[in-house]
Design an enzyme around this catalytic site. Structure first.
Site, short mmCIF file in Angstrom:
data_model
loop_
_atom_site.label_atom_id
_atom_site.label_comp_id
_atom_site.label_asym_id
_atom_site.label_seq_id
_atom_site.Cartn_x
_atom_site.Cartn_y
_atom_site.Cartn_z
N ASP A 1 -20.08 13.13 31.66
CA ASP A 1 -20.77 13.98 32.62
C ASP A 1 -20.50 13.61 34.06
O ASP A 1 -20.67 14.44 34.96
CB ASP A 1 -22.29 13.92 32.40
CG ASP A 1 -22.74 14.64 31.15
OD1 ASP A 1 -21.88 15.15 30.41
OD2 ASP A 1 -23.97 14.69 30.91
N HIS B 1 -18.80 33.78 -1.00
CA HIS B 1 -19.83 34.84 -0.98
C HIS B 1 -21.00 34.44 -1.88
O HIS B 1 -20.78 33.95 -2.98
CB HIS B 1 -19.24 36.15 -1.47
CG HIS B 1 -20.25 37.25 -1.61
ND1 HIS B 1 -20.69 37.98 -0.53
CD2 HIS B 1 -20.92 37.73 -2.70
CE1 HIS B 1 -21.58 38.86 -0.95
NE2 HIS B 1 -21.74 38.74 -2.26
N GLY C 1 -24.78 -1.82 35.57
CA GLY C 1 -23.50 -2.29 36.11
C GLY C 1 -23.11 -1.59 37.40
O GLY C 1 -23.43 -0.42 37.62
#
Length: 466
Positions: free
Chosen positions: A313, A445, A115
């Site tokens: 980005d 734990h 595009g």
């Protein structure tokens, strides 16, 4: 010509998530992607396939080395690299098909092609055959992502001189792989091939690895990777790389100047960073320009042109898939008139080596630069019971908290499975938690996550396990 409420250019983590969000909001949406599959760099040739190879190579090294023997498991494995690559492809294919399913579920159209803007509210799509289709939309989201940054003097051919895509698809284990750049991609892919039997040399311009992370955390990771057999040439630069049929000759110089040396390798990986993809987008047709870094500026994901948005980005902020994904949701919320927000200070960062490095918030270096008074709490994984019995004790958990208010300002973890644990502190910091809040929270734990609590306890000076 087809008209949409929203057209998205790019089908990576930003683009496909924006399409899904828009579909969920009842908008008529199209996502333009020219690859054969959705998912962008991350899913096809980045985050996902690299994690597949990291996992496979970790198991292979455990089986061939001392790890299995120490547990009383005696085997003689054989590397089938073809099958290792095949299972990587199978995993990627399953995930890309999953995105296609979600597009159908939420009525988002995948327009196959590339595009470009063609004026306000217009996008031209060019398909693989060269045919063009015009789309119009009230809002357009640019989510075209990034590509590997080239290195002057080094020509990538993906035969002998590779980018990250080429390094994910080698048909043989290199005898000697030189990695240019000690960032996330270089350290991760260098780790893969070292475990599979390659000699790996990492060349880095700076004097430390994992630039941008907490300096102490980066140094700890560097020491651990060095002990595993990765060689590092820090403060060095590659000025040329000449490829031949069977290998590459590199010229390396000290970054501060000095005598050059040559290194022979059979493959070279160039991983010095990534740059935004804006070429051929038709930005000039609407009067948009990139800045000197090639980034499309934004304000609340809006560009300078009304109706055109930008995420991922290709715009400011860290180049991370989860950042793009979050921006996708926020951007669509704003398109429909709601007040979506994203806290850019609390985007976690992970390097998926072994040990892993995961962090969120401020580094010590940033706090010192801001002249902010802070406290430090640290806890080594060597004192964590689960890490000890699993024979993975490299690294530590470090918590930085405001000296006056005890608010958590930054967390830096180097150790086993810390990529899965950093989210605890992401949640805590979103709610402006104090170190004491974590210190008072019961953790199961024996788990590695107890190290996170012990580090928070150490901020107040009362750790109980070290």
């Amino acid at each position: 010509m087809s008209h949409y409420d929203v057209v998205i250019i790019g089908g990576g983590p930003g683009g496909y998530n924006a399409a899904i969000h828009a579909g969920q909001k009842g908008l008529k949406v199209a996502c333009i992607e020219g690859r054969e599959t959705l998912g962008g760099t991350c899913l096809n040739v980045g985050c996902i396939p690299s994690k597949s190879l990291l996992h496979a190579s970790e198991l292979y090294e455990a089986a061939t080395g001392e790890a299995f023997k120490k547990l009383g498991i005696e085997v003689t494995p054989t590397l089938n690299l073809t099958q290792m690559m095949a299972q990587k492809v199978e995993s990627v294919t399953g995930l890309t098909k999953g995105i296609e399913f979600l597009f159908r579920k939420y009525k988002a159209d995948w327009i196959k092609g590339w595009g470009r803007l063609a004026g306000p509210g217009k996008v031209i799509v060019t398909d693989a055959a060269g045919a063009e289709t015009e789309l119009t939309a009230k809002d357009i989201i640019i989510a075209t992502g990034s590509e590997p940054t080239p290195l002057p003097g080094v020509t990538i051919d993906n035969k002998r001189i590779l980018d990250s895509t080429g390094a994910l698809s080698l048909s043989e284990v290199p005898r000697h792989l030189v990695v240019i750049g000690a960032g996330v991609i270089g350290l991760e892919l260098g780790s893969v091939w070292r475990r599979l039997g390659a000699k790996v040399t990492v060349v880095e311009f700076l004097d430390h690895v994992a630039h941008g992370t907490d300096l102490e955390a980066g140094k700890t990771l560097h020491r651990s990777l060095s002990r595993q057999g990765m060689a590092f040439k820090l403060g060095s630069k590659v000025t040329s790389a000449v490829a031949a049929d069977t290998g590459v000759t590199l010229t390396i110089e000290p970054a501060a100047g000095g005598e050059a040396e040559q290194i022979e390798a059979d493959y070279v990986l160039v991983s010095i960073g990534r740059r935004p993809v804006t070429k051929g987008l038709g930005l000039e047709t609407v009067g948009l320009e990139v800045d000197k870094r090639g980034v499309l500026p934004n304000k609340g994901h809006r560009t300078a042109v009304d109706g055109i948005w930008v995420i991922g980005d290709v715009t400011s902020g860290p180049m991370l898939a989860h950042k793009a994904e979050d921006e996708a949701g926020v951007c669509v919320e704003r398109i429909v008139g709601k007040k979506g927000e994203l806290n850019y200070n609390l985007i976690p960062n992970v390097i998926y080596t072994q040990p892993e490095l995961a962090s969120v918030g401020k580094t010590e270096e940033q706090l010192k630069e801001e002249d902010r008074a802070y406290k430090v709490g640290k806890f080594p994984f060597s004192a964590n019971s689960r890490a000890k019995v699993n024979h993975g004790t490299d690294g530590f958990a470090k918590v930085l908290a405001d000296e006056r208010t005890d608010e958590i300002l930054g967390v830096h973890l180097v150790g086993p499975s810390v990529s899965e644990m950093i989210a605890e502190y992401c949640v805590a910091m979103e709610f402006a938690a104090s170190a004491e809040d974590i210190a008072l929270t019961c953790h199961p734990h024996p788990t590695r996550s107890e190290a996170l609590r012990q580090a928070a306890m150490a901020v107040g000076g009362h750790t109980t396990q070290a």
